[in-house]
Design a protein around this motif. Structure first.
Motif, short mmCIF file in Angstrom:
data_model
loop_
_atom_site.label_atom_id
_atom_site.label_comp_id
_atom_site.label_asym_id
_atom_site.label_seq_id
_atom_site.Cartn_x
_atom_site.Cartn_y
_atom_site.Cartn_z
N GLY A 149 0.83 -1.05 0.16
CA GLY A 149 -0.07 0.03 -0.06
C GLY A 149 1.02 1.25 0.00
O GLY A 149 0.66 2.12 -0.57
N LYS A 152 2.18 1.62 -3.40
CA LYS A 152 1.02 2.19 -4.20
C LYS A 152 1.00 3.72 -4.25
O LYS A 152 0.67 4.55 -5.23
CB LYS A 152 -0.11 1.42 -4.14
CG LYS A 152 -1.23 1.64 -5.01
CD LYS A 152 -2.21 0.77 -5.00
CE LYS A 152 -3.58 0.98 -5.83
NZ LYS A 152 -4.92 -0.02 -5.76
N ALA A 171 -5.35 6.61 3.08
CA ALA A 171 -4.24 5.63 3.55
C ALA A 171 -4.66 4.99 4.86
O ALA A 171 -4.47 5.53 5.98
CB ALA A 171 -3.02 6.36 3.44
N THR A 175 -0.13 2.30 6.91
CA THR A 175 0.31 2.29 5.64
C THR A 175 1.57 2.87 5.59
O THR A 175 2.27 2.52 4.80
CB THR A 175 -0.56 3.15 4.73
OG1 THR A 175 -1.95 2.65 4.58
CG2 THR A 175 -0.06 3.51 3.35
N VAL A 608 -6.04 3.28 -0.16
CA VAL A 608 -5.17 2.19 0.20
C VAL A 608 -5.45 1.55 1.54
O VAL A 608 -5.55 2.04 2.58
CB VAL A 608 -3.81 3.11 0.32
CG1 VAL A 608 -2.65 2.04 0.80
CG2 VAL A 608 -3.39 3.84 -0.92
#
Length: 827
Positions: A149, A152, A171, A175, A608
């Protein structure tokens, strides 16, 4: 120690060398022994100061009976004896204006950034390599785990910066979002010679970014980059105002202690930032009124500190101009954009963390709050009668400056020039009291008509209906009289300024006086304009209300909608904006967040998920047999349920409330009934940080908190194993801003109240699981999660924890069984 606050025992032990325990002893003899240890540590610390600094401190405390005065005098005499071989009196020598020679050495700021002519895209491979297993971040951060995550999100932020996009990112907790946006921001800023501004809502995150995350990046990256923090101007000490503060002498011990704290701190600080000092409420008020930098005093043309490179505000701005990463807060960011004050250097790329607070931050920053204490203090700063035709305050100081600058010819005129201002302030002080008396009569009349006498805190929205009442006519008449008298105060100040202006640039004394006068006139204008806008409600896009609090009555105004303002004044002005938070989606949708803050449909979104294994790490329990929270029976039943849960866990529990009164009632009962548990209550047992430290260090503690504990606290490990949310965090329906904004919607409950509660609930839930090793249970005592249609929306907004239902008596055993038997063992 200037940065030592009341009750900070850990810092007292760590940095002051005091021989005390982590918790305050209950025994009087033990407390006395601790006091003596602190005194000895103070003597030792004072003995390390040089004689010049001790002499300045001794002068400040001269004539005081404070114990600190005796300590300082003894330390000065001892140092003077060893340094000069003889006795020196504390007051010996000429009075010096200030402490320029006692300042810490200054590090030169970096040169301003030079933007490249063409923009370079962020190197995605470099981002991937840094965050990958075995990469540079892992090498610099022990225990680092690569997270898909985080990778990303970092790629999405890099794309947004490179392609000038607007991006909204939720997020999930864990994360590593800070690193996910800081890493591409540094690469982009260095490659292009452009700064990226990072804005946070809280000081805690601001300090975490600057003192923890950014230094980590420096160790991890092969890139040279500069970072800086910039705050509002009043956060920085103005050396001109500091010298004037010392020069005028001290008539009370409060100012002596504040001055001594600052004098020692000046030897240590490179920033002049007040956050490095531990200031109580009284000291903070003195700082704001007399010591903080302001627009009038901080002028390069007349300020010798600015020209000499000593001005803390100027140096902070120069550091900002040379920074690739500039960390600010939402309040400064919004003020800079809305007022075009240009405190921040030019920037085109912005990252907003804690973006779920943006609407509230804009509401506060673009609104106004004025109470009677503010106005009374302001008038007292201008002129304060001291008997027999004598006055204190600014006007009296201006009289002295006029005589000093103009010499004997001015002596006979100065009194005639300043007396009208004194008289005008006296008149304004009387009509101020009459104005606020009329406001209180109005509040009492309106609230008695609606719901009986005033009890506790109360807010009254100033709608068109209440403005047509007979009580409001009295308020308007009282305001007219007060406004007229404020106008006479302005005329008196203008007259003094006209007499003093011919002496401008002849001395710092005159220039400081003119700056103080300009500052007072600006404050006076702002008070008159803001009060007129509330009383007359000249702007239909503003919601106005009165609030009755412990400290008295306050007038408020706030924008009805901020989304359009944010879009026009912020989002549309910048190339790239990244907004991120752990709580932006409601039931899997960004629609609510996007609409509230004015983002259009072209904004890209990214969700995420958290890397935590919530089904195995977190249990969510909801009792099915408690009364509805809207009934009177709920108050007692919920405390009884909370008591049973805390008795079962034996501590390690955080309980979140939506009201202070409910918290106090629970604290009173739990303190009486839970004999083996330490009950800590917000606003009862100490300051927020002190409570958190005690909670972490006390295994059998239960911590009761309200609004500020719903987010921003981080208790990792077994110290927090159970979280109890007493009631769903809906806004109070008659909150003036909430009510006014609700009236603009077709279905305010579904469109506004439920999404707002969902995000707050998600924030509260997020206090439990803070690392992959955490495990615990959340109990929500509000049965509306099960009985109301919107309950499913709230549940879908929460992380996917294992869920259990039962009676309230089963909650404690369910929690203890979960904690004692991990899922693998249960299987």
């Amino acid at each position: 120690m200037p940065g030592l606050g009341r009750g900070e025992r850990a810092k007292l032990i760590r940095e002051f060398g005091a021989s005390i325990g982590p918790l305050e002893p209950a025994d009087a003899a033990a407390r006395a022994a601790e006091d003596e240890s602190i005194v000895e540590a103070s003597r030792a610390r004072l003995g390390q100061l040089d004689v010049a600094l001790l002499q300045q401190l001794a002068r400040m405390f001269y004539g005081s009976l404070l114990p600190e005065a005796r300590l300082v005098e003894a330390a000065f005499r001892e140092r003077a004896r060893t340094a000069f071989g003889g006795a020196v009196a504390p007051g010996a020598g000429g009075e010096r204006e200030g402490a320029d020679d006692l300042l810490a050495p200054f590090s030169p700021p970096a040169p301003a950034l030079q933007p490249s002519r063409t923009r370079k895209a962020v190197d995605g491979k470099a981002i991937h390599a840094a965050l990958a297993p075995g990469g540079s971040v892992a090498a610099s951060l022990p225990g680092y785990e690569a997270r898909a995550g985080q990778m990303k999100m970092a790629r999405a932020v890099a794309k947004a910066l490179s392609e000038r996009l607007h991006l909204l990112v939720e997020a999930g907790t864990g994360t590593g979002k800070s690193m996910a946006y800081l890493l591409p921001a540094v690469h982009y800023a260095v490659a292009n010679g452009r700064r990226v501004v990072v804005s946070t809502n809280t000081i805690n995150l601001q300090e975490q970014l600057f003192f923890k995350d950014i230094p980590l990046l420096r160790r991890a990256l092969p890139l040279e980059f500069k970072a800086a923090v910039l705050k509002g101007r009043s956060n920085y000490l103005c050396l001109r105002r500091w010298r004037a503060f010392v020069r005028e002498g001290f008539t009370n011990d409060t100012d002596r202690l504040l001055a001594a704290k600052i004098l020692i701190w000046l030897r240590q600080t490179d920033t002049g930032d007040r956050s490095e000092l531990a200031l109580d409420d009284s000291e903070s008020g003195r700082w704001s009124a007399l010591l903080g930098a302001d627009a009038q005093h901080c002028t390069p043309k007349t300020c010798r500190d600015n020209r000499a490179g000593r001005c803390f505000l100027s140096r902070a701005r120069r550091r900002a101009e040379g920074a690739h990463l500039l960390v600010v807060n939402h309040a400064l960011l919004l003020a800079d954009q809305a007022l075009e004050s240009k405190v921040l250097p030019e920037y085109a790329d912005l990252i907003l963390d804690e973006a779920h607070h943006l609407e509230d931050a804009a509401t506060r920053q673009l609104g106004v709050e004025i109470d009677q204490q503010d106005l009374t203090f302001f008038l007292s700063q201008l002129s304060l009668p001291q008997g027999a035709g004598r006055y204190g305050g600014l006007v009296s100081r201006l009289l002295t400056v006029l005589i000093t600058a103009g010499g004997e010819p001015m002596r006979s005129q100065a009194g005639e020039l300043t007396q009208p201002a004194h008289d005008a302030v006296d008149a304004a002080r009387r009509t101020l009291g009459e104005f606020f008396l009329a406001l209180m009569v109005f509040v009492r009349g309106v609230t008695e008509t609606a719901s009986g006498p005033i009890t506790g805190e109360r807010e009254v929205r100033l709608t068109d209906t209440v403005r047509r009442s007979e009580w409001w006519e009295v308020v308007e008449a009282a305001w007219s009289a007060f406004s007229t008298d404020l106008g006479q105060v302005e005329k008196g100040l203008v007259r003094i300024g006209s007499a003093l202006d011919p002496f401008r640039d002849t001395s710092e004394l005159v220039d400081d006086a003119l700056a103080d006068l300009a500052n007072a006139r600006q404050q006076l204008t702002e008070f008159r304009v803001d009060l007129a806008s509330i009383v007359a409600r000249s702007d239909p896009a503003t919601v106005c209300w009165l609030a009755v609090r412990d400290r008295g009555l306050a007038l408020h105004g706030a924008p009805l909608e901020v989304g359009g303002l944010l879009q026009e004044q912020l989002f549309a002005q910048k190339d790239c904006i990244v907004l991120t938070s752990a709580t932006l989606q409601v039931a899997g949708s960004f629609r609510y967040a996007r609409e509230r803050i004015g983002l259009d449909d072209t904004t890209f979104t990214l969700a995420v998920p958290s890397p935590f294994d919530y089904p195995n790490q977190a249990l969510l329990c909801v009792p099915s047999d408690l009364p509805d929270p809207t009934t009177r029976a709920f108050a007692e039943a919920s405390v009884e349920a909370l008591e049973a849960i805390c008795a079962a866990t034996g501590g390690r529990t955080l309980a979140l409330f939506t009201s202070h009164s409910a918290l106090r009632a629970a604290h009173q009962r739990l303190s009486r009934t839970l004999r083996r548990v330490v009950v800590l209550g917000q606003g009862i047992d100490g300051a927020r940080q002190q409570l958190l430290e005690r909670f972490r260090e006390t295994p059998n503690a239960v911590l009761l908190g309200t609004s500020s504990f719903w987010e921003g606290i981080d208790v990792v490990g077994d110290a927090l194993s159970c979280l109890v949310i007493v009631k769903l965090p809906f806004s109070v329906p008659n909150d003036p801003v909430f009510a006014a904004r609700s009236e603009l919607l077709d279905d305010p409950f579904s469109q506004y109240a439920v999404p707002q509660a969902a995000l707050r609930l998600k924030q509260g839930f997020g206090r439990l699981i803070r690392s992959t090793g955490d495990r615990g249970a959340v109990v929500i005592l509000d049965t509306r999660l099960l009985t109301k249609r919107y309950g499913e929306t709230l549940l879908r907004s929460l992380p996917p924890a294992t869920r259990r239902r039962g009676t309230w008596r089963e909650m404690g055993p369910l929690v203890m069984d979960w904690l004692a038997n991990p899922p693998a063992a249960q299987a």
